[in-house]
Scaffold this motif. Structure first.
Motif, short mmCIF file in Angstrom:
data_model
loop_
_atom_site.label_atom_id
_atom_site.label_comp_id
_atom_site.label_asym_id
_atom_site.label_seq_id
_atom_site.Cartn_x
_atom_site.Cartn_y
_atom_site.Cartn_z
N GLY A 177 0.83 -1.22 0.00
CA GLY A 177 0.00 0.00 0.00
C GLY A 177 0.86 1.26 0.00
N SER A 183 -5.50 4.79 -12.22
CA SER A 183 -5.41 5.03 -10.77
C SER A 183 -5.47 3.70 -10.01
CB SER A 183 -6.55 5.93 -10.32
OG SER A 183 -6.54 6.01 -8.92
N LYS A 184 -4.72 3.62 -8.92
CA LYS A 184 -4.70 2.38 -8.13
C LYS A 184 -5.75 2.43 -7.02
CE LYS A 184 -1.13 1.33 -10.61
NZ LYS A 184 -1.18 2.45 -11.52
N TYR A 185 -6.44 3.55 -6.93
CA TYR A 185 -7.47 3.68 -5.90
C TYR A 185 -8.85 3.49 -6.50
CZ TYR A 185 -4.17 5.12 -2.38
OH TYR A 185 -3.15 5.13 -1.48
N LYS A 236 -10.99 0.82 -2.18
CA LYS A 236 -9.74 1.28 -1.55
C LYS A 236 -9.92 2.68 -0.97
CE LYS A 236 -5.45 -0.85 -3.08
NZ LYS A 236 -4.21 -0.67 -3.81
N1 UDP Z 1 0.71 3.39 -5.04
C1 UDP Z 1 1.51 2.54 -4.31
N2 UDP Z 1 0.93 1.43 -3.75
C2 UDP Z 1 -0.40 1.17 -3.87
C3 UDP Z 1 -1.21 2.08 -4.59
C4 UDP Z 1 -0.62 3.19 -5.17
O1 UDP Z 1 2.72 2.76 -4.19
O2 UDP Z 1 -0.85 0.15 -3.35
C5 UDP Z 1 1.33 4.57 -5.68
C6 UDP Z 1 1.01 4.72 -7.16
O3 UDP Z 1 1.91 3.95 -7.96
C7 UDP Z 1 1.18 6.22 -7.36
C8 UDP Z 1 0.74 6.77 -6.01
O4 UDP Z 1 0.81 5.71 -5.07
O5 UDP Z 1 2.53 6.57 -7.60
C9 UDP Z 1 -0.68 7.33 -6.05
O6 UDP Z 1 -1.54 6.36 -6.56
P1 UDP Z 1 -2.60 6.70 -7.70
O7 UDP Z 1 -1.99 7.59 -8.74
O8 UDP Z 1 -3.17 5.43 -8.21
O9 UDP Z 1 -3.70 7.50 -6.88
P2 UDP Z 1 -4.58 8.74 -7.36
O10 UDP Z 1 -3.62 9.77 -7.89
O11 UDP Z 1 -5.48 8.22 -8.41
O12 UDP Z 1 -5.28 9.19 -6.12
#
Ligand code: UDP
Ligand code: MG
Length: 323
Positions: free
Chosen positions: A75, A209-211, A215
């Motif tokens: 995470g 996005s990973k979210y 999540k």
């Molecule tokens: N990330 C990570 N582990 C996870 C999920 C996300 O290291 O389990 C990293 C992802 O690679 C990115 C950062 O956290 O560099 C933010 O994630 P994301 O861009 O998916 O989130 P958002 O910008 O959509 O809120």
């Protein structure tokens, strides 16, 4: 005076194309920063694409690139923690790998630090594409969080920030398992010596996005549980409200029966009352469960992560195990 070292900690989960592009842009930006040297710490958060291999390729030609390879996906918050643990810099900059934290803001963060600020935060400004629903949800979330939390938690404060070594060491002394950097920072935040730099986040360079919804919901619940015990009091408050409602209803039924000679039909009222109270009790049990779950995780005091640290020393890679 020797140059100061700035560590850039990048957490990456399945960001194979982004790490290469980010490195390219970091290199361009690094040239604009005077009197500092850099180390780039790429934290591979258990990716199952080529993120790790691409980081290794970058390291081949540049010993400033260091890799923390987490053995599974721990995470985002733990990934940042791991990067911070290995960072040696006098200041540490945290950023995402997807270029939503534009590297060209880095010189400004560093300038503020060189001018004496010990914490430099960023604030994401809404852009034309930010939907009204998103803005409303974010506003409501932070309003409720701040209402419940003992300390103010800044809205729209992404994980793009610079911390002086002093605060990095403070943060390292927190050993809770379930961590939310935003909240921990609010906890240690000084009244002064903080600068906030607004920026507009572009779309991510590549990937998605990973979210997802689940999540994000988990993160929201964690935020409430971690920084406030007010939800626990909700049980008492709901209990009092239910008792008052039951009393009023009792009085109403009594008057209707004895003075208006119009007995209330039993089935519907009983069902509504029973279901209502059942729901209230389940909600309260759920809230208590969230806190007990947290205690259960915390008391085990497990290490936060398992990782290899890959650093290029004297021409060869020397992985070492961190537990
Ligand atoms: N990330 C990570 N582990 C996870 C999920 C996300 O290291 O389990 C990293 C992802 O690679 C990115 C950062 O956290 O560099 C933010 O994630 P994301 O861009 O998916 O989130 P958002 O910008 O959509 O809120
Ligand atoms: Mg992103």
């Amino acid at each position: 005076m020797p140059n100061k070292l700035v560590s850039i900690v990048v957490s990456a989960y399945n960001e194979q194309d982004n790490v290469t592009e980010l490195y390219k842009q970091l290199n361009i930006v690094a040239k604009d920063c005077k009197n500092v040297e850099f180390e780039y710490i790429f934290v591979d958060d258990g990716s199952n694409d080529k993120t790790y291999n691409n980081c290794l390729k970058l390291q081949k030609d540049d010993a400033r690139v260091k890799i923390v390879q987490l053995k599974r996906n721990f995470g985002h918050e733990i990934a940042m923690t791991a990067g911070m643990d290995y960072a040696k810099g006098d200041a540490v900059i945290f950023m995402d790998a997807d270029l939503q934290h534009p590297p060209h803001y880095i010189p400004r963060l560093i300038k503020a630090w060189q001018n004496g600020k010990e914490i430099v935060l960023t604030k994401r400004m809404d852009n034309a594409e930010t939907s009204k629903t998103y803005k409303f949800c974010a506003k409501t979330f932070y309003y409720i969080l701040n209402l419940l939390s003992d300390m103010p938690i800044m809205e729209s404060a992404p994980d793009f920030r610079l911390l002086d070594r002093k605060y990095v060491d403070f943060l390292k002394s927190f050993n809770e398992q379930d961590r939310l950097f935003r909240g921990l920072l609010s906890w240690i935040m000084p009244q002064d010596n903080v600068e906030i730099i607004p920026f507009e986040a572009p779309e991510r360079f590549s990937g998605t996005s990973k979210y997802n919804f689940i999540k994000s919901l988990r993160l929201a619940i964690n935020s409430f549980v971690q920084f406030s015990v007010v939800p626990l009091r909700l049980a008492t408050i709901l209990g009092i409200i239910a008792a008052v409602l039951a009393l009023l209803m009792g009085v109403y039924v009594f008057f209707e029966h004895f003075f208006m000679h119009n007995p209330t039909p039993g089935y519907a009222t009983i069902m509504v009352t029973v279901v209502f109270l059942g729901a209230v009790q389940l909600i309260c049990l759920g809230i208590i469960g969230e806190y007990i779950g947290k205690i259960h995780i915390e008391v085990k005091k497990r290490p936060l992560y398992v990782a290899d640290f890959i650093e290029k020393k004297a021409g060869k890679n020397e992985p070492e195990n961190h537990i």
